[in-house]
Design a protein around this motif. Structure first.
Motif, PDB file in Angstrom:
ATOM      1  N   LYS A 368      86.924  18.762  57.612  1.00 12.86           N
ATOM      2  CA  LYS A 368      85.742  18.730  57.081  1.00 12.86           C
ATOM      3  C   LYS A 368      84.705  18.576  57.777  1.00 12.86           C
ATOM      4  CE  LYS A 368      89.008  17.599  53.137  1.00 12.86           C
ATOM      5  NZ  LYS A 368      89.500  16.149  52.311  1.00 12.86           N
ATOM      6  N   PRO A 369      83.810  18.600  57.601  1.00 14.07           N
ATOM      7  CA  PRO A 369      82.318  17.690  57.997  1.00 14.07           C
ATOM      8  C   PRO A 369      82.275  16.364  57.663  1.00 14.07           C
ATOM      9  CG  PRO A 369      81.715  18.715  56.529  1.00 14.07           C
ATOM     10  CD  PRO A 369      83.529  19.129  56.023  1.00 14.07           C
ATOM     11  N   VAL A 370      81.603  16.063  59.451  1.00 15.72           N
ATOM     12  CA  VAL A 370      81.504  14.568  59.599  1.00 15.72           C
ATOM     13  C   VAL A 370      80.251  14.222  59.390  1.00 15.72           C
ATOM     14  CG1 VAL A 370      82.355  12.362  61.132  1.00 15.72           C
ATOM     15  CG2 VAL A 370      84.179  13.916  60.366  1.00 15.72           C
ATOM     16  N   ARG A 371      79.371  13.429  58.336  1.00 13.34           N
ATOM     17  CA  ARG A 371      78.679  12.944  59.030  1.00 13.34           C
ATOM     18  C   ARG A 371      78.235  12.272  59.180  1.00 13.34           C
ATOM     19  NH1 ARG A 371      73.307  14.913  57.755  1.00 13.34           N
ATOM     20  NH2 ARG A 371      71.084  13.637  57.662  1.00 13.34           N
ATOM     21  N   ILE A 372      76.717  12.324  60.674  1.00 15.72           N
ATOM     22  CA  ILE A 372      76.371  10.748  62.205  1.00 15.72           C
ATOM     23  C   ILE A 372      75.397  10.836  61.594  1.00 15.72           C
ATOM     24  CG2 ILE A 372      76.576  10.767  64.096  1.00 15.72           C
ATOM     25  CD1 ILE A 372      79.295  10.726  63.549  1.00 15.72           C
ATOM     26  N   ASN A 373      74.920   9.711  61.593  1.00 14.00           N
ATOM     27  CA  ASN A 373      73.702   9.331  61.018  1.00 14.00           C
ATOM     28  C   ASN A 373      72.482   8.101  62.277  1.00 14.00           C
ATOM     29  OD1 ASN A 373      72.624  10.103  58.041  1.00 14.00           O
ATOM     30  ND2 ASN A 373      74.551   9.431  58.333  1.00 14.00           N
ATOM     31  N   VAL A 374      72.307   8.855  63.119  1.00 18.63           N
ATOM     32  CA  VAL A 374      71.025   7.883  64.172  1.00 18.63           C
ATOM     33  C   VAL A 374      70.811   7.265  63.895  1.00 18.63           C
ATOM     34  CG1 VAL A 374      70.568   7.900  66.799  1.00 18.63           C
ATOM     35  CG2 VAL A 374      72.315   9.309  66.004  1.00 18.63           C
ATOM     36  N   TYR A 375      70.177   5.696  63.821  1.00 17.11           N
ATOM     37  CA  TYR A 375      68.883   4.780  63.530  1.00 17.11           C
ATOM     38  C   TYR A 375      67.897   4.307  64.612  1.00 17.11           C
ATOM     39  CZ  TYR A 375      71.218   5.186  58.654  1.00 17.11           C
ATOM     40  OH  TYR A 375      71.862   5.729  57.907  1.00 17.11           O
ATOM     41  N   ALA A 376      66.100   4.736  64.475  1.00 10.63           N
ATOM     42  CA  ALA A 376      65.704   4.059  65.219  1.00 10.63           C
ATOM     43  C   ALA A 376      64.821   2.631  64.443  1.00 10.63           C
ATOM     44  CB  ALA A 376      64.583   4.806  65.428  1.00 10.63           C
ATOM     45  N   LEU A 400      50.357  -3.067  45.203  1.00 13.48           N
ATOM     46  CA  LEU A 400      50.395  -3.278  46.387  1.00 13.48           C
ATOM     47  C   LEU A 400      51.273  -2.041  47.082  1.00 13.48           C
ATOM     48  CD1 LEU A 400      51.394  -6.913  46.698  1.00 13.48           C
ATOM     49  CD2 LEU A 400      48.766  -5.698  46.950  1.00 13.48           C
ATOM     50  N   ILE A 401      51.195  -1.740  49.001  1.00 12.92           N
ATOM     51  CA  ILE A 401      51.559  -0.782  49.374  1.00 12.92           C
ATOM     52  C   ILE A 401      52.188  -1.158  50.584  1.00 12.92           C
ATOM     53  CG2 ILE A 401      49.615   0.235  49.979  1.00 12.92           C
ATOM     54  CD1 ILE A 401      51.009   3.309  49.905  1.00 12.92           C
ATOM     55  N   CYS A 402      53.190  -1.111  50.768  1.00  8.67           N
ATOM     56  CA  CYS A 402      54.091  -1.766  51.966  1.00  8.67           C
ATOM     57  C   CYS A 402      54.771  -0.102  52.633  1.00  8.67           C
ATOM     58  CB  CYS A 402      55.057  -2.378  51.455  1.00  8.67           C
ATOM     59  SG  CYS A 402      56.170  -3.291  53.662  1.00  8.67           S
ATOM     60  N   HIS A 403      54.203  -0.132  54.132  1.00  8.62           N
ATOM     61  CA  HIS A 403      54.174   0.974  55.205  1.00  8.62           C
ATOM     62  C   HIS A 403      54.572   0.866  56.478  1.00  8.62           C
ATOM     63  CE1 HIS A 403      52.795   3.960  57.621  1.00  8.62           C
ATOM     64  NE2 HIS A 403      53.483   5.040  56.859  1.00  8.62           N
ATOM     65  N   SER A 404      55.519   1.020  56.914  1.00 10.54           N
ATOM     66  CA  SER A 404      56.879   1.606  58.137  1.00 10.54           C
ATOM     67  C   SER A 404      56.052   2.817  59.363  1.00 10.54           C
ATOM     68  CB  SER A 404      58.094   1.400  57.659  1.00 10.54           C
ATOM     69  OG  SER A 404      57.984  -0.546  58.411  1.00 10.54           O
ATOM     70  N   VAL A 405      55.715   2.177  59.976  1.00 12.31           N
ATOM     71  CA  VAL A 405      54.847   3.632  60.664  1.00 12.31           C
ATOM     72  C   VAL A 405      56.041   4.524  60.772  1.00 12.31           C
ATOM     73  CG1 VAL A 405      53.584   4.520  62.746  1.00 12.31           C
ATOM     74  CG2 VAL A 405      52.387   2.852  60.848  1.00 12.31           C
ATOM     75  N   MET A 406      57.101   3.103  62.025  1.00 11.08           N
ATOM     76  CA  MET A 406      58.219   3.919  62.637  1.00 11.08           C
ATOM     77  C   MET A 406      59.449   3.250  61.924  1.00 11.08           C
ATOM     78  SD  MET A 406      57.170   5.588  65.331  1.00 11.08           S
ATOM     79  CE  MET A 406      58.942   5.623  66.544  1.00 11.08           C
ATOM     80  N   GLY A 407      60.725   3.932  62.139  1.00 15.40           N
ATOM     81  CA  GLY A 407      61.831   3.835  61.797  1.00 15.40           C
ATOM     82  C   GLY A 407      62.083   5.076  60.903  1.00 15.40           C
ATOM     83  N   THR A 408      64.159   5.067  61.063  1.00 14.47           N
ATOM     84  CA  THR A 408      64.688   6.112  60.237  1.00 14.47           C
ATOM     85  C   THR A 408      64.765   5.593  58.905  1.00 14.47           C
ATOM     86  OG1 THR A 408      65.668   6.410  62.803  1.00 14.47           O
ATOM     87  CG2 THR A 408      66.669   7.728  60.579  1.00 14.47           C
ATOM     88  N   PRO A 409      64.279   6.940  58.088  1.00 14.00           N
ATOM     89  CA  PRO A 409      64.357   6.144  56.564  1.00 14.00           C
ATOM     90  C   PRO A 409      66.236   6.793  56.038  1.00 14.00           C
ATOM     91  CG  PRO A 409      64.081   8.547  56.674  1.00 14.00           C
ATOM     92  CD  PRO A 409      63.959   8.018  58.304  1.00 14.00           C
ATOM     93  N   PRO A 410      66.761   6.413  55.306  1.00 14.51           N
ATOM     94  CA  PRO A 410      66.091   5.621  54.647  1.00 14.51           C
ATOM     95  C   PRO A 410      65.786   3.968  54.751  1.00 14.51           C
ATOM     96  CG  PRO A 410      68.231   5.732  53.528  1.00 14.51           C
ATOM     97  CD  PRO A 410      68.119   6.412  54.549  1.00 14.51           C
TER      98      PRO A 410
END
Length: 693
Positions: A368-376, A400-410
Motif C-alpha cells: 500500500k502507498p505511504v504518504r511522506i510530507n516534508v515541511y519547510a 484583513l489579509i495575512c500572508h506568508s511568503v515561505m512555508g509548506t502548506p497547509p
C-alpha cells in the motif's frame, strides 16, 4: 283521421341473450283511427344510432329477426314509425348478448430451434372490433407468459414469440375481450397449439488444469467446449468479471492458460453464441497465496526538510524475495533502490507517495502507498488591509489579509484583535479575515500567527494599527453679522460639524442658478471661519457650506440668507438730496403764485413787485431752464419716499433679495441775483428696489 298513441320496442325472448341463441327485435305502433281503414306503416330499427332494419307493412308490428345472436349484436335499439305523413318514436332498449365466440389459434411452425421465432394468429370469428387479444406461452413447471394486443379495425391479431434457451416443449393459446356497458367481457380460451423446440448446440462445459488447489505461480489452463448441430457461425467467449480473456469462432473448443496469481481468484464464464441463441457455464477458481502483500514502513511520515528518512520493506513470515523501493509519480513509477531499505536526506520536493514491491517465483506484489510530507518552515507573516490604507470608516467592515511568503502548506493562520482570537483559517499561503464589528475605539491591536507542521513553531506578524474614521455628522453655517450686512463691510462665515475625524474639508457655496464654490479649506479642527472682505450689493443671496473627510461622505448645512444693505452715510446723502429737492420745489411754487397775482393787479402789482423785489431776490427761487435738465416736483419725491417707506415696512423675502439699481441725478442751482446761469453737478445715489408692484 288517426293519431299515434305511442311506439314501443321489445326484445324476444329477453333483453339479455346468450351468444348463438335466436333473438327478435319487435317494433309496435299504437294508433287510434276514427274508422276502420288500412294504413301503411314504414318501420325503421336502429342499433347505436345506425340503421339495421327497415320494412313497410299495413300491420301495426314489425319484427327484426336475428337467428344467431353474437356479441356484436349488443347495443341500444330504438325504432321509428312513419304513417300518413305522421312520425312516431320509441324509447331506447339495451340488448346484451352475453359471451363471445371461441377464438381460433394457429402457429406457422410446429418445430423450431432455440433462437428462432414462432408466429401465432388468433381469430374471433363473427366478432366485431374493437377487440383485445391475449396470447399465452405455456412452459412446463413455470407460469404462462402473456402478451396483450389491442385491435381497433379487425377481428384477428398476430404476434411473434422468441424461443429462448431452455425452451423444449411449448404450448400456446389465446382468448379475446370486448368492452360492454358493465365492463369487460371475455371469450373462452382457444385450442392449445403445441410447438417442439430443438437445441442448435449443447450447454458448454468449463474445466481447469490442475482441477484441485491452485497456488500463486502455478500454470493454470482453462478449457471450454460444446457440441453443435451446425458449426457455422458458432462463437465461444471466455471472460472474467466482464473482461473477455479469449474467444474463438467456428470451433467447438476454447483454451486459455496463465501463471496464477491471487488476483486470478474469482468467477469465470464460458459463453457459446450462435445467432440469437446464447448459453453459458460458470466456474469459480480459488488461487492460494504464495506470500502475503509486502508492507512499507517509514521512520517518519511528517518531517522537516534536511532530516533523514528511512523506508523499509518487509513480508510477514517471508524474507527471501527481491525488494525494490518506488516513488509514485504522475509520469510513472520512479525506482529509488532495489533493496529492502532506502535512506535519504529529504527536501520539500520529496513530498509524495512511496511503495515497495516484492517478487517471488515471478509473482510481484506491491505494498500500500505511504504518504511522506516534508515541511519547510513558515516565514514571518505580514498583516495588511486589503483596501491598502490602514484605516476604516466607522460602521463599515474591515477586511484583513495575512500572508506568508515561505512555508509548506497547509498553513494555519490565526487572527487576533487585541489579545482575543477572532478566527482560525487553514490555507496554502494566505488567509483573510473580515471584522464587521468596528467600534470607535478600535484604533489598533490586529495581528496574525502562521504555523504549519514544521517543528519551528509559530511565527507572528507585526501589530497592525488601524485608524477608525468617524464620518461627518450635522454640518451647520452661521455668519457675523447675521441677516443684514452693510455695503463695504466684512462678513465672517463659520462652518462647523458636530462629529467627524480630522482633517475635514470645508467648502462654502452661494446658491444661484447653479452652485458657485466661493472658498474651500482643509482644517484639523471641527470648524473653520471664512472672512469675506468688502461686501457688495451683489453678494446678497443664500449661502451654505459642505464638510467631508476620508469617510467620503459630503454633509451639507442648512442655508442662510444674507442681505447687503446701504451704509448709514449713503442713506444720509440720499436724505440730503431729497430735502434739497423739496426746498427747490417750494421756492418755485411761491414764485409762480406771486407772478400770477402781479398780472391780475396790473400797474399796482408791478409797484408792489418792485417794492418786494429785495425780499424775493433774497430767496433761492429756481428758474425753469430750457435744456430739459431741470428736476421739480416735491410731491414726487415725497410720494416716492412714502412708497419706499411702506415697501420697507412690508418687505418680505422677495424684497430682501431684490436687485438694486443706481441712477445719477444732475441738480442745477440758479444764481440768487439772476446772474447768468451757473451749473453745478452733484451725484446722488438713490436706492430703487424692484418689487412685484
Amino acid at each position: 283521421v288517426f293519431t299515434f298513441n305511442g311506439v314501443e320496442i321489445k326484445v324476444r325472448p329477453y333483453a339479455e341473450v346468450k351468444n348463438g341463441a335466436p333473438m327478435s327485435i319487435i317494433c309496435h305502433a299504437d294508433i287510434s283511427k276514427n274508422t276502420d281503414f288500412k294504413l301503411k306503416h314504414n318501420f325503421t330499427i336502429f342499433k347505436d344510432g345506425k340503421l339495421v332494419f327497415m320494412t313497410v307493412s299495413d300491420k301495426a308490428d314489425a319484427r327484426y329477426e336475428i337467428p344467431v345472436a353474437r356479441s356484436s349484436d349488443t347495443g341500444d335499439y330504438e325504432c321509428t314509425v312513419k304513417a300518413g305523413g305522421k312520425l312516431g318514436f320509441s324509447n331506447s332498449i339495451y340488448v346484451w348478448v352475453t359471451g363471445m365466440t371461441k377464438p381460433i389459434l394457429t402457429a406457422d411452425k410446429g418445430e423450431v430451434l432455440e433462437g428462432e421465432v414462432v408466429k401465432l394468429r388468433c381469430e374471433l370469428p363473427e366478432e366485431v372490433p374493437p377487440l383485445e387479444f391475449f396470447f399465452r406461452k405455456i412452459k412446463t413447471n413455470s407460469a404462462p407468459k402473456e402478451k396483450r394486443v389491442p385491435e381497433q379495425t379487425q377481428n384477428f391479431s398476430e404476434v411473434e414469440y422468441y424461443i429462448e434457451e431452455g425452451d423444449d416443449i411449448l404450448q400456446f393459446d389465446c382468448f379475446g375481450k370486448r368492452q360492454v356497458r358493465s365492463g369487460w367481457e371475455s371469450s373462452q380460451h382457444s385450442n392449445k397449439t403445441l410447438v417442439t423446440v430443438k437445441e442448435p448446440f449443447i450447454k458448454p462445459t468449463l474445466t481447469t488444469k490442475p482441477s484441485g488447489n491452485v497456488t500463486e505461480g502455478d500454470q493454470i489452463e482453462f478449457e471450454c467446449s460444446t457440441v453443435v448441430a451446425q458449426i457455422r457461425d458458432i462463437e465461444i467467449i471466455f471472460q472474467k468479471n466482464r473482461t473477455i480473456l479469449n474467444s474463438v469462432r467456428d470451433k467447438e473448443v476454447l483454451k486459455y492458460s496463465t501463471v496464477a496469481t491471487q488476483e486470478d481468484s474469482g468467477e469465470y464464464l464460458c459463453k457459446v453464441e450462435q445467432g440469437a441463441v446464447s448459453k453459458t457455464t460458470k466456474l469459480n477458481v480459488f488461487v492460494s497465496e504464495l506470500f502475503s502483500r509486502p508492507m512499507l514502513s517509514a521512520s517518519m511520515t511528517k518531517l522537516d526538510e534536511n532530516k533523514d528518512l528511512i523506508l523499509s520493506c518487509s513480508i510477514n513470515g517471508f524474507r527471501r524475495a527481491n525488494f525494490s523501493i518506488i516513488r509514485k509519480s504522475s509520469s510513472g513509477d520512479i525506482l529509488l533502490k532495489s533493496s529492502r531499505v532506502f535512506t535519504t536526506k529529504v527536501n520539500v520536493n520529496d513530498t509524495g507517495s512511496y511503495t515497495c514491491k516484492a517478487e517471488v517465483k515471478g509473482i510481484v506484489k506491491e505494498s500500500k502507498p505511504v504518504r511522506i510530507n516534508v515541511y519547510a518552515p513558515v516565514s514571518k507573516p505580514t498583516l495588511s488591509v486589503i483596501s491598502g490604507s490602514p484605516e476604516v470608516v466607522l460602521g463599515k467592515p474591515l477586511q484583513l489579509i495575512c500572508h506568508s511568503v515561505m512555508g509548506t502548506p497547509p498553513i494555519t493562520f490565526t487572527f487576533y484583535k487585541g489579545d482575543e482570537i477572532k478566527k482560525n483559517v487553514t490555507n496554502d499561503t494566505y488567509a483573510m479575515f473580515l471584522d464587521e464589528d468596528i467600534g470607535l475605539n478600535d484604533n489598533g491591536g490586529y495581528k496574525c500567527d502562521a504555523r504549519n507542521n514544521h517543528s519551528s513553531g509559530v511565527k507572528t506578524s507585526n501589530i497592525l494599527n488601524v485608524t477608525v474614521i468617524v464620518p461627518i455628522r450635522d454640518a451647520s453655517l452661521g455668519s457675523v453679522p447675521y441677516g443684514e450686512v452693510e455695503v463695504g463691510s466684512d462678513t465672517a462665515f463659520l462652518c462647523s460639524v458636530k462629529e467627524g475625524s480630522w482633517p475635514i474639508d470645508f467648502k462654502f457655496f452661494k446658491k444661484t442658478d447653479h452652485e458657485v464654490l466661493l472658498h474651500e479649506v482643509r482644517e484639523y479642527s471641527d470648524r473653520t471661519i471664512w472672512h469675506k472682505k468688502t461686501m457688495k450689493r451683489k453678494d446678497t443671496g443664500t449661502y451654505y457650506c459642505m464638510a467631508s473627510n476620508r469617510a467620503s461622505v459630503d454633509v451639507r448645512s442648512r442655508p442662510i440668507t444674507i442681505s447687503v444693505i446701504l451704509a448709514a452715510w449713503q442713506k444720509g446723502v440720499i436724505a440730503a438730496f431729497v430735502l434739497t429737492a423739496m426746498a427747490g420745489a417750494g421756492a418755485v411754487a411761491l414764485w409762480w403764485f406771486l407772478r400770477k397775482k402781479k398780472k391780475a393787479k396790473g400797474p399796482s402789482m408791478e409797484m408792489s413787485g418792485s417794492a418786494l423785489a429785495p425780499y424775493l431776490t433774497s430767496e433761492k427761487l429756481p428758474r425753469q431752464p430750457s435744456d430739459g435738465n431741470y428736476y421739480s416736483g416735491s410731491g414726487y419725491i415725497e410720494d416716492n419716499e412714502n412708497h419706499m417707506k411702506s415697501t420697507d415696512e412690508s418687505k418680505g423675502p422677495d424684497l430682501e433679495s431684490a436687485e438694486v439699481d443706481y441712477t445719477e441725478v444732475e441738480v442745477s442751482m440758479l444764481d440768487p441775483h439772476r446772474a447768468p446761469e451757473q451749473k453745478g453737478t452733484e451725484t446722488v445715489y438713490s436706492e430703487i428696489r424692484k418689487t412685484n408692484n
